[in-house]
Design an enzyme around this catalytic site. Structure first.
Site, PDB file in Angstrom:
ATOM      1  N   LEU A  77       0.824  -1.219   0.000  1.00 56.48           N
ATOM      2  CA  LEU A  77       0.000   0.000   0.000  1.00 56.48           C
ATOM      3  C   LEU A  77       0.852   1.261   0.000  1.00 56.48           C
ATOM      4  O   LEU A  77       1.998   1.255   0.442  1.00 56.48           O
ATOM      5  CB  LEU A  77      -0.943  -0.057   1.209  1.00 56.48           C
ATOM      6  CG  LEU A  77      -1.896  -1.264   1.159  1.00 56.48           C
ATOM      7  CD1 LEU A  77      -2.635  -1.466   2.477  1.00 56.48           C
ATOM      8  CD2 LEU A  77      -2.889  -1.107   0.001  1.00 56.48           C
ATOM      9  N   PRO A  78       0.270   2.365  -0.492  1.00 52.69           N
ATOM     10  CA  PRO A  78       1.091   3.551  -0.716  1.00 52.69           C
ATOM     11  C   PRO A  78       1.507   4.315   0.538  1.00 52.69           C
ATOM     12  O   PRO A  78       2.594   4.883   0.566  1.00 52.69           O
ATOM     13  CB  PRO A  78       0.206   4.433  -1.611  1.00 52.69           C
ATOM     14  CG  PRO A  78      -1.189   3.956  -1.380  1.00 52.69           C
ATOM     15  CD  PRO A  78      -1.082   2.507  -1.046  1.00 52.69           C
ATOM     16  N   THR A 120       6.601   0.827   2.200  1.00 53.43           N
ATOM     17  CA  THR A 120       7.461   1.588   3.110  1.00 53.43           C
ATOM     18  C   THR A 120       6.567   2.542   3.893  1.00 53.43           C
ATOM     19  O   THR A 120       6.183   3.603   3.395  1.00 53.43           O
ATOM     20  CB  THR A 120       8.536   2.369   2.311  1.00 53.43           C
ATOM     21  OG1 THR A 120       9.175   1.454   1.417  1.00 53.43           O
ATOM     22  CG2 THR A 120       9.557   2.985   3.231  1.00 53.43           C
ATOM     23  N   LYS A 202      14.874  -0.828   6.794  1.00 55.78           N
ATOM     24  CA  LYS A 202      14.695  -0.203   5.471  1.00 55.78           C
ATOM     25  C   LYS A 202      14.919   1.318   5.572  1.00 55.78           C
ATOM     26  O   LYS A 202      15.642   1.903   4.778  1.00 55.78           O
ATOM     27  CB  LYS A 202      13.281  -0.545   4.975  1.00 55.78           C
ATOM     28  CG  LYS A 202      12.684   0.366   3.931  1.00 55.78           C
ATOM     29  CD  LYS A 202      13.074  -0.043   2.537  1.00 55.78           C
ATOM     30  CE  LYS A 202      12.539   0.959   1.513  1.00 55.78           C
ATOM     31  NZ  LYS A 202      13.189   0.835   0.242  1.00 55.78           N
ATOM     32  N   LYS A 277      11.051  11.368   0.899  1.00 57.04           N
ATOM     33  CA  LYS A 277       9.972  10.824   1.743  1.00 57.04           C
ATOM     34  C   LYS A 277      10.549   9.836   2.772  1.00 57.04           C
ATOM     35  O   LYS A 277      10.245   9.910   3.956  1.00 57.04           O
ATOM     36  CB  LYS A 277       8.935  10.119   0.841  1.00 57.04           C
ATOM     37  CG  LYS A 277       7.817   9.405   1.593  1.00 57.04           C
ATOM     38  CD  LYS A 277       6.911   8.577   0.655  1.00 57.04           C
ATOM     39  CE  LYS A 277       6.529   7.262   1.302  1.00 57.04           C
ATOM     40  NZ  LYS A 277       5.652   6.387   0.552  1.00 57.04           N
TER      41      LYS A 277
HETATM   42  P1  NAD Z   1       1.350   2.906  -6.066  1.00 61.45           P
HETATM   43  O1  NAD Z   1       0.696   4.173  -5.662  1.00 61.45           O
HETATM   44  O2  NAD Z   1       1.756   2.705  -7.489  1.00 61.45           O
HETATM   45  O3  NAD Z   1       0.437   1.651  -5.646  1.00 61.45           O
HETATM   46  C1  NAD Z   1      -0.450   1.622  -4.572  1.00 61.45           C
HETATM   47  C2  NAD Z   1      -1.680   0.836  -5.010  1.00 61.45           C
HETATM   48  O4  NAD Z   1      -2.586   0.750  -3.900  1.00 61.45           O
HETATM   49  C3  NAD Z   1      -2.461   1.518  -6.148  1.00 61.45           C
HETATM   50  O5  NAD Z   1      -2.723   0.582  -7.185  1.00 61.45           O
HETATM   51  C4  NAD Z   1      -3.744   1.984  -5.475  1.00 61.45           C
HETATM   52  O6  NAD Z   1      -4.855   2.000  -6.353  1.00 61.45           O
HETATM   53  C5  NAD Z   1      -3.897   0.940  -4.388  1.00 61.45           C
HETATM   54  N1  NAD Z   1      -4.781   1.368  -3.294  1.00 61.45           N
HETATM   55  C6  NAD Z   1      -4.912   2.602  -2.744  1.00 61.45           C
HETATM   56  N2  NAD Z   1      -5.849   2.585  -1.781  1.00 61.45           N
HETATM   57  C7  NAD Z   1      -6.315   1.310  -1.703  1.00 61.45           C
HETATM   58  C8  NAD Z   1      -7.283   0.665  -0.906  1.00 61.45           C
HETATM   59  N3  NAD Z   1      -7.973   1.322   0.030  1.00 61.45           N
HETATM   60  N4  NAD Z   1      -7.535  -0.640  -1.124  1.00 61.45           N
HETATM   61  C9  NAD Z   1      -6.851  -1.342  -2.080  1.00 61.45           C
HETATM   62  N5  NAD Z   1      -5.894  -0.775  -2.864  1.00 61.45           N
HETATM   63  C10 NAD Z   1      -5.635   0.528  -2.674  1.00 61.45           C
HETATM   64  O7  NAD Z   1       2.636   2.768  -5.101  1.00 61.45           O
HETATM   65  P2  NAD Z   1       3.942   1.868  -5.333  1.00 61.45           P
HETATM   66  O8  NAD Z   1       4.983   2.667  -6.039  1.00 61.45           O
HETATM   67  O9  NAD Z   1       3.529   0.535  -5.854  1.00 61.45           O
HETATM   68  O10 NAD Z   1       4.453   1.748  -3.830  1.00 61.45           O
HETATM   69  C11 NAD Z   1       3.796   0.906  -2.903  1.00 61.45           C
HETATM   70  C12 NAD Z   1       4.613   0.907  -1.625  1.00 61.45           C
HETATM   71  O11 NAD Z   1       5.931   0.434  -1.903  1.00 61.45           O
HETATM   72  C13 NAD Z   1       4.775   2.292  -0.992  1.00 61.45           C
HETATM   73  O12 NAD Z   1       4.683   2.166   0.400  1.00 61.45           O
HETATM   74  C14 NAD Z   1       6.171   2.720  -1.429  1.00 61.45           C
HETATM   75  O13 NAD Z   1       6.791   3.625  -0.521  1.00 61.45           O
HETATM   76  C15 NAD Z   1       6.908   1.388  -1.467  1.00 61.45           C
HETATM   77  N6  NAD Z   1       8.034   1.326  -2.397  1.00 61.45           N
HETATM   78  C16 NAD Z   1       7.953   1.896  -3.625  1.00 61.45           C
HETATM   79  C17 NAD Z   1       9.061   1.837  -4.482  1.00 61.45           C
HETATM   80  C18 NAD Z   1       9.007   2.458  -5.870  1.00 61.45           C
HETATM   81  O14 NAD Z   1      10.076   2.666  -6.457  1.00 61.45           O
HETATM   82  N7  NAD Z   1       7.831   2.739  -6.401  1.00 61.45           N
HETATM   83  C19 NAD Z   1      10.223   1.167  -4.076  1.00 61.45           C
HETATM   84  C20 NAD Z   1      10.265   0.546  -2.829  1.00 61.45           C
HETATM   85  C21 NAD Z   1       9.160   0.647  -1.990  1.00 61.45           C
END
Ligand code: NAD
Length: 330
Positions: A77-78, A120, A202, A277
């Site tokens: 989740l985001p 994260t 992390k 962040k």
């Molecule tokens: P993202 O925003 O692309 O994905 C989040 C997903 O969650 C989206 O598809 C959204 O529609 C869904 N969502 C939101 N609210 C929801 C709910 N109530 N129920 C179900 N689904 C819901 O984010 P991301 O880039 O995939 O990152 C996800 C996590 O991973 C974050 O915590 C981020 O910090 C971490 N992360 C990201 C990266 C990167 O490079 N993108 C790298 C390492 C860690």
């Protein structure tokens, strides 16, 4: 209808979660069912198409449904706000669903369930969810694990992510590692300690790499302004006391190293916004545990200034070198 022990739910099919869930589906045999959940119907439709031929996939509405139908629920989740909704909402949340599932279950059906967040997320939120699980009436049946990742979207697609996990119940570790091995490199999957420690590992690693990105950029920019040979300066640093991951593996000066973001106009790396962040999360963690820090605030200010400028926003965090190089000394 698949039994809960052969069913895994995955919630959050975003940039990271989508390829992770797809690799999990492809890695598990077809006797397993994957339940998918996202607020984006587009992601759900695409996933069903992409997973065709790899085994059963079903769409579910929320965390409440997920934990009733599956013995393992993985979330990607985001942010903290969404984590609290998905886990703690009294109508749709995982904890409410678990309460319902175990209240109606007979003795044999009261097998333990794993719930695991891989995003994260602030340590304080992870600990808040852990506390809610621990103090709930179903605590003896639920294990909450935090398992954030390193490796970015490419690692998620290739199934080579590193995972840093925290679990207070160590008996669940083989099961956790089994699922994570379909999404990451088995030699880079670590049990870091009790719940919350995965996130802390992390965040602490990212805290350091954010600060060294600015520190290395400042040092190399002094050399640039003096007209020194930066390739030679990098070679000397890399066999001396200033060597770090940034100077040796992702040098911020364009052209010094091939195949690094700085050599392709800072594209395709770890975006400065995400880097800031997670540095902010490290700063909050330091405050929470009473650790004195000096370098987080000026580094956050520097990142803030750079990422509000169109020339640097959205680029790999090592773009702070370019920002310094193109700024005037005050
Ligand atoms: P993202 O925003 O692309 O994905 C989040 C997903 O969650 C989206 O598809 C959204 O529609 C869904 N969502 C939101 N609210 C929801 C709910 N109530 N129920 C179900 N689904 C819901 O984010 P991301 O880039 O995939 O990152 C996800 C996590 O991973 C974050 O915590 C981020 O910090 C971490 N992360 C990201 C990266 C990167 O490079 N993108 C790298 C390492 C860690």
């Amino acid at each position: 209808m698949a039994t809960p022990d052969k069913t895994i739910a995955f919630i959050g099919l975003g940039v990271m979660g989508y390829p992770m869930a797809l690799n999990l589906r492809k890695g598990l045999d077809k006797s397993h069912t994957i339940l998918i959940c996202d607020v984006s119907s587009d992601a759900l439709e695409r996933f069903q198409k992409d997973a065709e031929g790899h085994g059963p996939v079903e769409v579910i509405k929320n965390g409440y449904d997920a934990v009733q139908k599956a013995d393992a629920v993985i979330t990607m989740l985001p942010d903290s706000k969404v984590v609290k909704i998905v886990y703690l909402d009294s109508q749709t949340g995982i904890l409410a669903g678990a309460h319902q599932a175990f209240t109606n279950a007979s003795g044999a059906e009261k097998k333990g369930k794993l719930i695991m967040e891989c995003g994260t997320i602030e340590t304080s939120t992870i600990l808040e969810v852990a506390k809610a699980v621990e103090t709930s009436s179903v605590s003896q049946h639920l294990t909450f694990v935090d398992a954030p990742v390193s490796g970015g979207p490419m690692g998620a697609q290739d199934g080579t992510l590193a995972f840093m996990a925290g679990a207070s119940n160590k008996e669940i570790w083989p099961t956790v590692k089994g699922y994570l091995s379909h999404m990451g490199n088995p030699s880079s999957i670590f049990l870091c300690g009790d719940i919350g420690s995965g996130t802390a590992f992390k965040v602490i690693n990212n805290y350091l790499s954010a600060i060294t990105s600015l520190a290395a950029s400042e040092a190399l920019n002094i050399g640039a302004k003096m007209g020194l040979n930066l390739e030679l300066l990098t070679d000397v640093i890399n066999v001396s006391g200033g060597q770090c991951w940034v100077t040796s593996k992702s040098n911020p000066v364009p052209g010094i190293q091939k195949n690094v973001p700085s050599s392709r106009d800072y594209e395709g790396g770890f975006r400065i916004e995400l880097c800031a962040k997670v540095l902010g999360m490290g700063s909050q963690l330091a405050e929470m545990v009473g650790a004195r820090t000096i370098l987080d605030k000026p580094t956050l200010e520097a990142f803030g200034e750079a990422m509000h400028d169109d020339r640097y926003k959205g680029k790999d965090a090592r773009v702070v070198y370019k920002w310094l190089n193109e700024s005037k000394r005050e």
